[in-house]
Design a protein around this motif. Structure first.
Motif, PDB file in Angstrom:
ATOM      1  N   ARG A   1      12.865  18.035  -2.293  1.00 24.97           N
ATOM      2  CA  ARG A   1      13.405  16.830  -1.941  1.00 24.97           C
ATOM      3  C   ARG A   1      12.701  16.116  -0.729  1.00 24.97           C
ATOM      4  O   ARG A   1      12.049  16.840   0.093  1.00 24.97           O
ATOM      5  CB  ARG A   1      14.846  16.778  -1.401  1.00 24.97           C
ATOM      6  N   ALA A   2      12.730  14.896  -0.327  1.00 22.43           N
ATOM      7  CA  ALA A   2      12.194  14.263   0.630  1.00 22.43           C
ATOM      8  C   ALA A   2      12.920  14.870   1.828  1.00 22.43           C
ATOM      9  O   ALA A   2      13.954  15.309   2.006  1.00 22.43           O
ATOM     10  CB  ALA A   2      12.185  12.846   0.667  1.00 22.43           C
ATOM     11  N   ARG A   3      11.854  15.152   2.855  1.00 25.10           N
ATOM     12  CA  ARG A   3      12.560  15.705   4.107  1.00 25.10           C
ATOM     13  C   ARG A   3      12.132  14.651   5.482  1.00 25.10           C
ATOM     14  O   ARG A   3      11.077  14.344   5.328  1.00 25.10           O
ATOM     15  CB  ARG A   3      12.057  17.081   4.677  1.00 25.10           C
ATOM     16  N   PHE A   4      13.166  14.234   6.181  1.00 23.14           N
ATOM     17  CA  PHE A   4      12.784  13.176   7.337  1.00 23.14           C
ATOM     18  C   PHE A   4      13.583  13.651   8.397  1.00 23.14           C
ATOM     19  O   PHE A   4      14.532  14.249   8.566  1.00 23.14           O
ATOM     20  CB  PHE A   4      13.575  11.943   6.790  1.00 23.14           C
ATOM     21  N   ARG A   5      12.841  13.276   9.652  1.00 23.71           N
ATOM     22  CA  ARG A   5      13.299  13.174  10.792  1.00 23.71           C
ATOM     23  C   ARG A   5      13.429  11.691  11.153  1.00 23.71           C
ATOM     24  O   ARG A   5      12.532  10.853  11.346  1.00 23.71           O
ATOM     25  CB  ARG A   5      12.484  14.004  11.806  1.00 23.71           C
ATOM     26  N   VAL A   6      14.709  11.184  11.166  1.00 22.85           N
ATOM     27  CA  VAL A   6      14.858   9.721  11.835  1.00 22.85           C
ATOM     28  C   VAL A   6      14.563   9.405  13.256  1.00 22.85           C
ATOM     29  O   VAL A   6      15.132  10.094  14.316  1.00 22.85           O
ATOM     30  CB  VAL A   6      16.415   9.116  11.505  1.00 22.85           C
ATOM     31  N   LEU A   7      13.696   8.347  13.590  1.00 22.54           N
ATOM     32  CA  LEU A   7      13.447   8.016  14.936  1.00 22.54           C
ATOM     33  C   LEU A   7      13.771   6.679  14.917  1.00 22.54           C
ATOM     34  O   LEU A   7      12.893   5.609  14.730  1.00 22.54           O
ATOM     35  CB  LEU A   7      11.928   8.415  15.419  1.00 22.54           C
TER      36      LEU A   7
ATOM     37  N   LYS B   1       8.737  14.090   7.006  1.00 25.87           N
ATOM     38  CA  LYS B   1       8.047  12.921   7.704  1.00 25.87           C
ATOM     39  C   LYS B   1       8.974  12.274   8.814  1.00 25.87           C
ATOM     40  O   LYS B   1      10.206  12.876   8.471  1.00 25.87           O
ATOM     41  CB  LYS B   1       7.878  12.075   6.454  1.00 25.87           C
ATOM     42  N   ASP B   2       8.507  11.364   9.504  1.00 26.03           N
ATOM     43  CA  ASP B   2       9.132  10.781  10.479  1.00 26.03           C
ATOM     44  C   ASP B   2       9.521   9.471   9.726  1.00 26.03           C
ATOM     45  O   ASP B   2       8.796   8.875   9.195  1.00 26.03           O
ATOM     46  CB  ASP B   2       8.334  10.616  11.722  1.00 26.03           C
ATOM     47  N   LEU B   3      10.778   9.206  10.168  1.00 29.29           N
ATOM     48  CA  LEU B   3      11.380   7.910   9.210  1.00 29.29           C
ATOM     49  C   LEU B   3      11.844   6.933  10.512  1.00 29.29           C
ATOM     50  O   LEU B   3      12.519   7.498  11.444  1.00 29.29           O
ATOM     51  CB  LEU B   3      12.651   8.227   8.663  1.00 29.29           C
ATOM     52  N   THR B   4      11.140   5.757  10.565  1.00 28.00           N
ATOM     53  CA  THR B   4      11.365   4.668  11.632  1.00 28.00           C
ATOM     54  C   THR B   4      12.101   3.649  11.091  1.00 28.00           C
ATOM     55  O   THR B   4      11.213   2.810  10.858  1.00 28.00           O
ATOM     56  CB  THR B   4      10.066   4.662  12.427  1.00 28.00           C
ATOM     57  N   PRO B   5      13.117   3.488  11.167  1.00 29.77           N
ATOM     58  CA  PRO B   5      13.791   2.345  10.159  1.00 29.77           C
ATOM     59  C   PRO B   5      13.921   1.046  11.270  1.00 29.77           C
ATOM     60  O   PRO B   5      13.826   1.439  12.246  1.00 29.77           O
ATOM     61  CB  PRO B   5      15.034   2.764   9.781  1.00 29.77           C
TER      62      PRO B   5
ATOM     63  N   VAL C   1      15.201   4.874   3.381  1.00 27.31           N
ATOM     64  CA  VAL C   1      14.980   6.228   2.772  1.00 27.31           C
ATOM     65  C   VAL C   1      14.180   6.317   1.492  1.00 27.31           C
ATOM     66  O   VAL C   1      13.200   7.006   1.368  1.00 27.31           O
ATOM     67  CB  VAL C   1      16.126   6.993   2.728  1.00 27.31           C
ATOM     68  N   LEU C   2      14.877   5.286   0.718  1.00 24.12           N
ATOM     69  CA  LEU C   2      14.260   5.059  -0.652  1.00 24.12           C
ATOM     70  C   LEU C   2      12.643   4.666  -0.613  1.00 24.12           C
ATOM     71  O   LEU C   2      11.781   4.941  -1.193  1.00 24.12           O
ATOM     72  CB  LEU C   2      14.826   4.015  -1.430  1.00 24.12           C
ATOM     73  N   ASP C   3      12.278   3.767   0.476  1.00 22.93           N
ATOM     74  CA  ASP C   3      10.912   3.245   0.484  1.00 22.93           C
ATOM     75  C   ASP C   3      10.112   4.326   1.123  1.00 22.93           C
ATOM     76  O   ASP C   3       8.649   4.166   0.713  1.00 22.93           O
ATOM     77  CB  ASP C   3      11.089   1.959   1.221  1.00 22.93           C
ATOM     78  N   ALA C   4      10.514   5.307   1.867  1.00 19.81           N
ATOM     79  CA  ALA C   4       9.599   6.164   2.531  1.00 19.81           C
ATOM     80  C   ALA C   4       9.611   7.472   1.579  1.00 19.81           C
ATOM     81  O   ALA C   4       8.790   8.372   1.891  1.00 19.81           O
ATOM     82  CB  ALA C   4      10.458   6.603   3.751  1.00 19.81           C
ATOM     83  N   CYS C   5      10.343   7.630   0.484  1.00 22.64           N
ATOM     84  CA  CYS C   5      10.238   8.770  -0.404  1.00 22.64           C
ATOM     85  C   CYS C   5       9.065   8.514  -1.127  1.00 22.64           C
ATOM     86  O   CYS C   5       8.682   7.626  -1.531  1.00 22.64           O
ATOM     87  CB  CYS C   5      11.416   8.736  -1.372  1.00 22.64           C
TER      88      CYS C   5
END
Length: 541
Positions: free
Chosen positions: A376-382, A537-541, A525-529
């Motif tokens: 699965r995708a793995r994220f850290r939200v910033l 990955k770092d996710l910066t919404p 999240v969908l767009d970053a997958c």
């Protein structure tokens, strides 16, 4: 010393790939897996139940189209699943669902075959302490734990499918409102939770209502195996598990031994001679128990308060008459889902990948090919707050993933006058000077009396302990030096590395949905997958 299988597997270590193929990385292998799955069809009985189960969820034309596709020969499925965590549990639940959707899209685009994402609701599990809570970040101190008050949570063995939320869900919702009500998108998301999480609702139904709303536009299909209408369809898999219990436990135990010899931590324990099914002897919706071989032709119910046993004939009779009494273990569940569905790929987290490494002998004995295992995708939200806090203290996100005192010391020494040493430098200087002098003295006393060497060794040990204690006090003093920095570090660690664990494994969705917006966050999240990509990955919404 054992190591993480999933870490080695994601890294591409040959020893890990010997237990679980990384075919998901290769386009040709993905095409073969899709073609193999496309040769299987979904039974009309399962299609009818799927339609009924999904009809009660949030309206979704995309889901209706996917259900129609599943009825067509040649359609394949990408499956993922998760336990029913309170308020969706940790963030990785959302990441798994999004990963399945993105993987299905990618496989359909690659192969031209219809591919449907399916979320397998793990309603047969019974471990309430793992799912009766949710964490949200708070400004001061550690994360806020929001939980149900279920007095029997630690001892309950009943499948989650039959657990109602009860009145304690109301104060849990009130806590969310108190903590998050001022966030810009709080009303929309908290209202969604309050509609789903009612005292009379089950954990499973509330979970499904919310997750289906978030992914209504993507057409995510949900399957609840704990359905009386599906029990007869599960019976052949349980019959196989019972009849082949001895052989299966032997080949699976051999697999465990091989993983252990290779130095990997084994995810699922295999009980000698035990089937991979649980049995509920007291009521269809009652506690479930593992089965252990007893005397010839009988099974004992592990953990049953009456130390009960059941004969082989009685167990098979129960399977014929009331198959809902049987539920799957973690190792049998994948075989059941791939018996029911044309599964081309399963999307799992690190723990699931580890127990997939144990499954090859089970699938081989069942004469069934394993689907692709995809991380699965793995994220850290910033989010905006995290980026602002990082800027104030001048840190990069990865620098937060260290113990609190070490991080505060680094900040204190970084911003302190040059004359202020690090604890490590101070300890090296103090003990280094003493040790050097002691070596010189040792040469002198040996000429006088060799027995003095023991006294020198004891002195060295005593001084080392004393210097270490002094250095520890110095380290703590540095850590306390800047209260503002300490507060900022606590905020960052609560958000990025709560409880010394990755953010996605602790924090839940409520804060992010209330701060960013439920749909905006889900869409981000969908767009970053990235399909077939397991790196964090770092996710910066």
């Amino acid at each position: 010393m054992t190591s993480s299988f999933s870490t080695a597997w994601l890294r591409g270590d040959a020893s890990a790939l010997a237990f679980l193929s990384d075919d998901y990385r290769h386009r040709e292998a993905r095409a073969r897996a899709v073609a193999a799955a496309a040769s299987r069809t979904v039974s009309p009985a399962l299609l009818d139940v799927l339609a009924a189960q999904n009809a009660r969820l949030a309206p979704s034309p995309a889901r209706e189209r996917n259900l129609a596709l599943l009825a067509r020969p040649g359609t394949v499925a990408v499956v993922t699943g998760q336990q029913m965590g309170l308020f969706l549990g940790p963030l990785y639940t959302l990441y798994k669902a999004a990963s399945a959707i993105v993987t299905a899209r990618a496989l359909q685009e690659e192969t031209g075959r219809p591919c449907v994402p399916v979320f397998w609701l793990q309603t047969e599990d019974h471990d309430l302490p793992e799912i009766d809570h949710c964490f949200i970040p708070r400004r001061g101190g550690g994360p806020c734990r929001v939980a149900l008050e279920l007095p029997d949570a630690a001892t309950s063995r009943a499948p989650i499918a039959h657990r109602h939320l009860g009145p304690s869900v109301l104060p849990a919702l009130a806590t969310l409102r108190a903590e998050l009500g001022a966030e810009p998108h709080a009303e929309e998301f908290l209202s969604l939770l309050e509609q789903a999480y009612r005292p009379e609702a089950t954990l499973a139904s509330a979970f499904t209502d919310v997750l289906s709303s978030l992914f209504a536009d993507e057409g995510l299909v949900f399957l609840d195996p704990r359905d009386a209408r599906l029990a007869p369809l599960a019976a052949p898999v349980h019959r196989f598990a019972l009849q082949e219990a001895g052989t299966l436990s032997a080949v699976l135990a051999a697999r465990v031994e091989a993983l252990d010899r290779a130095g990997y931590t084994v995810q699922v324990h295999v009980r000698p001679g035990s089937p991979l099914s649980f049995f509920s002897p007291d009521a269809l919706e009652g506690p479930r128990y593992r089965l252990d071989p007893a005397e010839a032709g009988a099974w004992s119910l592990v953990g049953h308060p009456e130390d009960s046993a059941i004969t082989q004939d009685a167990l098979h009779a129960a399977l014929e008459r009331e198959p809902l009494r049987f539920t799957t273990s973690a190792l049998l569940r994948p075989l059941l889902q791939d018996t029911w569905l044309p599964t081309a790929a399963y999307v799992g987290g690190p723990g699931e990948l580890a127990y997939f490494a144990q499954l090859a002998p089970l699938y081989a004995h069942a004469g069934q090919p394993m689907p692709l295992a995809i991380p699965r995708a793995r994220f850290r939200v910033l989010d905006d707050r995290a980026r602002r806090w990082l800027g104030k203290v001048g840190l990069q996100p990865d620098e937060v993933n260290v113990p609190r005192d070490a991080l505060l010391t680094r900040l204190a020494t970084r911003d302190a006058p040059e004359s202020l040493e690090t604890p490590e430098a101070l300890e090296a200087r103090l003990f280094g000077a003493f040790s050097s002098e002691l070596e010189r003295v040792a040469g002198q006393v040996s000429a006088v009396d060799a027995n003095l060497q023991d006294a020198l060794r004891r002195t060295r040990g005593t001084v080392r302990v004393a210097v270490s204690r002094l250095t520890g006090r110095y380290r703590r003093a540095l850590a306390r030096r800047d209260a503002t920095a300490a507060e900022q570090v606590d905020r960052l660690r609560t958000f990025l590395f709560p409880q010394d664990a990755p953010q996605e494994r602790v924090l839940g969705l409520p804060y992010f949905a209330c701060h960013i917006g439920a749909r905006a966050f889900t869409k981000g999240v969908l767009d970053a997958c990235v399909p077939f990509h397991g790196d964090s990955k770092d996710l910066t919404p």
